[in-house]
Design an enzyme around this catalytic site. Structure first.
Site, PDB file in Angstrom:
ATOM      1  N   TYR A 178      -0.206  15.458  41.235  1.00  0.00           N
ATOM      2  CA  TYR A 178       0.107  14.537  40.436  1.00  0.00           C
ATOM      3  C   TYR A 178      -1.209  13.696  39.621  1.00  0.00           C
ATOM      4  O   TYR A 178      -1.085  13.590  38.209  1.00  0.00           O
ATOM      5  CB  TYR A 178       0.428  13.214  41.521  1.00  0.00           C
ATOM      6  CG  TYR A 178       0.579  11.994  40.936  1.00  0.00           C
ATOM      7  CD1 TYR A 178       1.834  11.651  40.122  1.00  0.00           C
ATOM      8  CD2 TYR A 178      -0.263  11.142  40.847  1.00  0.00           C
ATOM      9  CE1 TYR A 178       2.085  10.495  39.560  1.00  0.00           C
ATOM     10  CE2 TYR A 178      -0.111   9.821  40.474  1.00  0.00           C
ATOM     11  CZ  TYR A 178       1.299   9.258  39.811  1.00  0.00           C
ATOM     12  OH  TYR A 178       1.251   8.138  39.442  1.00  0.00           O
ATOM     13  N   SER A 185      -1.870  15.807  36.332  1.00  0.00           N
ATOM     14  CA  SER A 185      -0.860  15.677  35.237  1.00  0.00           C
ATOM     15  C   SER A 185      -1.357  14.269  34.731  1.00  0.00           C
ATOM     16  O   SER A 185      -1.034  13.960  33.305  1.00  0.00           O
ATOM     17  CB  SER A 185       0.469  15.543  35.640  1.00  0.00           C
ATOM     18  OG  SER A 185       0.707  14.471  36.624  1.00  0.00           O
ATOM     19  N   THR A 245       9.648   3.916  45.554  1.00  0.00           N
ATOM     20  CA  THR A 245       9.196   5.575  45.737  1.00  0.00           C
ATOM     21  C   THR A 245       7.885   5.428  46.302  1.00  0.00           C
ATOM     22  O   THR A 245       7.401   6.303  47.281  1.00  0.00           O
ATOM     23  CB  THR A 245       9.154   6.115  44.367  1.00  0.00           C
ATOM     24  OG1 THR A 245      10.737   6.079  44.075  1.00  0.00           O
ATOM     25  CG2 THR A 245       8.871   7.413  44.464  1.00  0.00           C
TER      26      THR A 245
END
EC number: 1.1.1.146
Length: 291
Positions: A183, A186, A222
């Site tokens: 993550y 990115s 989330t």
């Protein structure tokens, strides 16, 4: 030394004054009235809240995510809130063909595009890296490469409208954290790529702004599920975060920082980096480039 006093220091002083005071332009909700906006990752969390804020301000909105049923509810509520128009196109950003076609379809629905808000991410969880190349590849494709594809597809419309690109990123794209290596990679890629093409747009006189949003922990379902039992810190509210992102995009700010801790903003908003970027930019010549 004399050169620094007479030339360099005054230039740097003017630069710093612009950097700190240009962000105080007043935001007005009517700035979004009738604007044509795309929001990705809009079925929940920050994306959904941005869609609702835009609707209240009278914008045209096209939202996308994977869940058709959830998007239908988001669009219905956007219309109730006062959106000039609201549409959804369901699909996955793992499919680059869909990403490209989505922008074209959204542009047709709205008759153009003023703002592209890129907010989607692939599912991720906190864990140590265990040689999972597939997860790294998927994270880079969804969290980074699809952003580039969407931007390329949107640029003809954004050039016509002198529009804006808003990239929703993370503190994890500027500071290394454990257990989110794919993550984080990115998000670092997003920051590097879009910071670079912002400079290119400036050099080539392309009047399309790029706003990078560096977010801390936000209280989305989330995020709260991912950090449960691992990270102990208070999260910032998603509704307020969504509004600040929109404000930053409308005001064409280069960066938006949003976190409960003031220290995050103070430490990451690095003026010395801005000075270095400015000085480096003076050494470039584009005369030999072929557009």
């Amino acid at each position: 030394m004399a050169f620094m006093k007479t030339h360099l220091l005054p230039i740097l002083g003017l630069f710093m004054a612009y950097y700190y005071y240009s962000a105080y332009e007043e935001f007005r909700p009517e700035m979004l009235q009738g604007k044509k906006v795309i929001v990705t990752g809009a079925s929940k969390g920050i994306g959904r809240e941005m869609a609702y804020h835009l609707a209240k301000m009278g914008a045209h909105v096209v939202v996308t995510a994977r869940s058709k049923e959830t998007l239908q509810k988001v669009v219905s509520h956007c219309l109730e809130l006062g959106a000039a128009s609201a549409h959804y196109i369901a699909g996955t950003m793992e499919d680059m063909t869909f990403a490209e076609q989505f922008v074209a379809q959204a542009g047709k629905l709205m008759g153009g595009l003023d703002m592209l808000i890129l907010n989607h991410i692939t599912n991720t969880s906190l864990n140590f890296f265990h040689d999972d190349i597939h997860h790294v590849r998927k994270s880079m494709e969804v969290n980074f490469l699809s952003y580039v594809v969407l931007t390329v597809a949107a640029m003809p419309m954004l050039k016509q409208s002198n529009g804006s690109i808003v990239i929703v990123s993370s503190v994890a794209g500027k500071v290394a954290y454990p257990m989110i290596s794919a993550y984080s990679a990115s998000k670092f890629a997003l920051y590097g790529f879009f910071s670079s093409i912002r400079k290119e747009y400036l050099m080539s006189e392309v009047n399309v702004s790029i706003t990078l949003c560096v977010l801390g922990l936000i209280d989305t379902d989330t995020a709260m599920k991912a950090v449960s039992g691992i990270i102990k810190m208070q999260a910032a509210r998603k509704e307020e975060c969504a509004l600040e992102i929109i404000k930053g995009g409308v005001l064409r700010q280069e960066e938006v920082y949003y976190d409960r801790s003031l220290w995050t903003t103070l430490l990451l908003r690095n003026p010395s980096r801005k000075i270095l970027e400015f000085l480096r930019s003076t050494s470039y010549s584009t005369d030999g480039l072929i557009n």
